[in-house]
Design a protein around this motif. Sequence first.
Motif, PDB file in Angstrom:
ATOM      1  N   ASN A   1     -27.306  47.692   6.765  1.00  0.00           N
ATOM      2  CA  ASN A   1     -26.051  46.956   6.923  1.00  0.00           C
ATOM      3  C   ASN A   1     -25.118  47.736   7.855  1.00  0.00           C
ATOM      4  N   GLN A   2     -24.944  47.207   9.069  1.00  0.00           N
ATOM      5  CA  GLN A   2     -24.172  47.911  10.092  1.00  0.00           C
ATOM      6  C   GLN A   2     -22.694  48.030   9.722  1.00  0.00           C
ATOM      7  N   LYS A   3     -22.141  46.989   9.114  1.00  0.00           N
ATOM      8  CA  LYS A   3     -20.727  47.047   8.728  1.00  0.00           C
ATOM      9  C   LYS A   3     -20.502  48.156   7.689  1.00  0.00           C
ATOM     10  N   ASN A   4     -21.392  48.247   6.712  1.00  0.00           N
ATOM     11  CA  ASN A   4     -21.266  49.306   5.702  1.00  0.00           C
ATOM     12  C   ASN A   4     -21.359  50.684   6.344  1.00  0.00           C
ATOM     13  N   GLN A   5     -22.286  50.831   7.281  1.00  0.00           N
ATOM     14  CA  GLN A   5     -22.452  52.123   7.950  1.00  0.00           C
ATOM     15  C   GLN A   5     -21.237  52.436   8.821  1.00  0.00           C
ATOM     16  N   TRP A   6     -20.695  51.429   9.483  1.00  0.00           N
ATOM     17  CA  TRP A   6     -19.487  51.588  10.298  1.00  0.00           C
ATOM     18  C   TRP A   6     -18.320  52.070   9.423  1.00  0.00           C
ATOM     19  N   MET A   7     -18.132  51.434   8.267  1.00  0.00           N
ATOM     20  CA  MET A   7     -17.046  51.842   7.367  1.00  0.00           C
ATOM     21  C   MET A   7     -17.258  53.278   6.880  1.00  0.00           C
ATOM     22  N   PHE A   8     -18.501  53.633   6.599  1.00  0.00           N
ATOM     23  CA  PHE A   8     -18.826  54.980   6.132  1.00  0.00           C
ATOM     24  C   PHE A   8     -18.513  56.012   7.219  1.00  0.00           C
ATOM     25  N   VAL A   9     -18.906  55.734   8.452  1.00  0.00           N
ATOM     26  CA  VAL A   9     -18.669  56.681   9.550  1.00  0.00           C
ATOM     27  C   VAL A   9     -17.175  56.729   9.900  1.00  0.00           C
ATOM     28  N   LYS A  10     -16.471  55.619   9.761  1.00  0.00           N
ATOM     29  CA  LYS A  10     -15.008  55.646   9.928  1.00  0.00           C
ATOM     30  C   LYS A  10     -14.400  56.655   8.954  1.00  0.00           C
ATOM     31  N   GLN A  11     -14.904  56.642   7.735  1.00  0.00           N
ATOM     32  CA  GLN A  11     -14.427  57.570   6.703  1.00  0.00           C
ATOM     33  C   GLN A  11     -14.768  59.015   7.085  1.00  0.00           C
ATOM     34  N   LEU A  12     -15.989  59.252   7.569  1.00  0.00           N
ATOM     35  CA  LEU A  12     -16.371  60.595   8.010  1.00  0.00           C
ATOM     36  C   LEU A  12     -15.448  61.073   9.127  1.00  0.00           C
ATOM     37  N   ASN A  13     -15.181  60.171  10.056  1.00  0.00           N
ATOM     38  CA  ASN A  13     -14.314  60.496  11.190  1.00  0.00           C
ATOM     39  C   ASN A  13     -12.917  60.897  10.719  1.00  0.00           C
ATOM     40  N   ASN A  14     -12.430  60.248   9.684  1.00  0.00           N
ATOM     41  CA  ASN A  14     -11.110  60.569   9.137  1.00  0.00           C
ATOM     42  C   ASN A  14     -11.113  61.842   8.292  1.00  0.00           C
ATOM     43  N   GLU A  15     -12.224  62.125   7.634  1.00  0.00           N
ATOM     44  CA  GLU A  15     -12.301  63.272   6.727  1.00  0.00           C
ATOM     45  C   GLU A  15     -12.615  64.594   7.420  1.00  0.00           C
ATOM     46  N   TYR A  16     -13.406  64.557   8.465  1.00  0.00           N
ATOM     47  CA  TYR A  16     -13.888  65.783   9.092  1.00  0.00           C
ATOM     48  C   TYR A  16     -13.211  66.020  10.438  1.00  0.00           C
ATOM     49  N   ASN A  17     -12.433  67.083  10.520  1.00  0.00           N
ATOM     50  CA  ASN A  17     -11.780  67.437  11.786  1.00  0.00           C
ATOM     51  C   ASN A  17     -12.778  67.877  12.844  1.00  0.00           C
ATOM     52  N   ASN A  18     -13.959  68.312  12.427  1.00  0.00           N
ATOM     53  CA  ASN A  18     -14.974  68.782  13.359  1.00  0.00           C
ATOM     54  C   ASN A  18     -15.864  67.655  13.888  1.00  0.00           C
ATOM     55  N   PHE A  19     -15.643  66.441  13.428  1.00  0.00           N
ATOM     56  CA  PHE A  19     -16.397  65.260  13.864  1.00  0.00           C
ATOM     57  C   PHE A  19     -15.731  64.709  15.117  1.00  0.00           C
ATOM     58  N   ILE A  20     -16.429  64.789  16.258  1.00  0.00           N
ATOM     59  CA  ILE A  20     -15.853  64.375  17.536  1.00  0.00           C
ATOM     60  C   ILE A  20     -16.706  63.253  18.136  1.00  0.00           C
ATOM     61  N   PRO A  21     -16.337  61.981  17.929  1.00  0.00           N
ATOM     62  CA  PRO A  21     -17.110  60.880  18.507  1.00  0.00           C
ATOM     63  C   PRO A  21     -16.820  60.739  20.008  1.00  0.00           C
ATOM     64  N   ASP A  22     -17.816  60.231  20.752  1.00  0.00           N
ATOM     65  CA  ASP A  22     -17.562  59.959  22.169  1.00  0.00           C
ATOM     66  C   ASP A  22     -16.508  58.849  22.285  1.00  0.00           C
ATOM     67  N   ALA A  23     -15.986  58.648  23.472  1.00  0.00           N
ATOM     68  CA  ALA A  23     -14.875  57.704  23.676  1.00  0.00           C
ATOM     69  C   ALA A  23     -15.241  56.285  23.237  1.00  0.00           C
ATOM     70  N   TYR A  24     -16.446  55.855  23.539  1.00  0.00           N
ATOM     71  CA  TYR A  24     -16.888  54.503  23.192  1.00  0.00           C
ATOM     72  C   TYR A  24     -16.986  54.342  21.672  1.00  0.00           C
ATOM     73  N   MET A  25     -17.605  55.319  21.033  1.00  0.00           N
ATOM     74  CA  MET A  25     -17.720  55.282  19.573  1.00  0.00           C
ATOM     75  C   MET A  25     -16.345  55.348  18.925  1.00  0.00           C
ATOM     76  N   ASN A  26     -15.456  56.135  19.493  1.00  0.00           N
ATOM     77  CA  ASN A  26     -14.098  56.239  18.955  1.00  0.00           C
ATOM     78  C   ASN A  26     -13.401  54.882  18.984  1.00  0.00           C
ATOM     79  N   LYS A  27     -13.599  54.122  20.070  1.00  0.00           N
ATOM     80  CA  LYS A  27     -13.022  52.767  20.146  1.00  0.00           C
ATOM     81  C   LYS A  27     -13.571  51.898  19.021  1.00  0.00           C
ATOM     82  N   ILE A  28     -14.873  52.006  18.780  1.00  0.00           N
ATOM     83  CA  ILE A  28     -15.497  51.211  17.720  1.00  0.00           C
ATOM     84  C   ILE A  28     -14.946  51.621  16.352  1.00  0.00           C
TER      85      ILE A  28
END
Length: 156
Positions: free
Chosen positions: A115-142
Amino acid sequence: NSSFEGVATCNQLSNLVNISNIKKIQDCLHLVMVDYKFYNSISSSINCKPNTGIVALCHLLAMNPEKLSVYGFSFLLDGWIKEYRDGIEKLEENIIKNLTIKQIAENSLNSKRHNQKNQWMFVKQLNNEYNNFIPDAYMNKILTMKNFNKKNLESF
């Protein structure tokens, strides 16, 4: 090796894994198998079978790197790179069903297993929780989209 729902019962490779490829890769890279309990905790958090890349992200974050630069994740909102797409089109199950790449992409985007939406929500959470998580510009937009929808991506 895990079920359709993403539940593993032991540390065992899937029967889909080509062991000879593993042996070739081991000559160049140090490989580890993610512990099935760790994998199950990710599956449980996402409420589906996670894509391999999501498991890899979690595994790497658990090692507490100083910085984890992440590239290439789009949660299938933009399809696949050519080489992957070509391989998907040649899968026997897709040939038998006479599916177009557009149909395959829609089926994958709306998969109950990954389920892509579930995974997207999970990674959004990782992005918010981990200061060391640096997504590329395109992924950051997503990851900054308010809703998981292909149309939201097209507005960028």
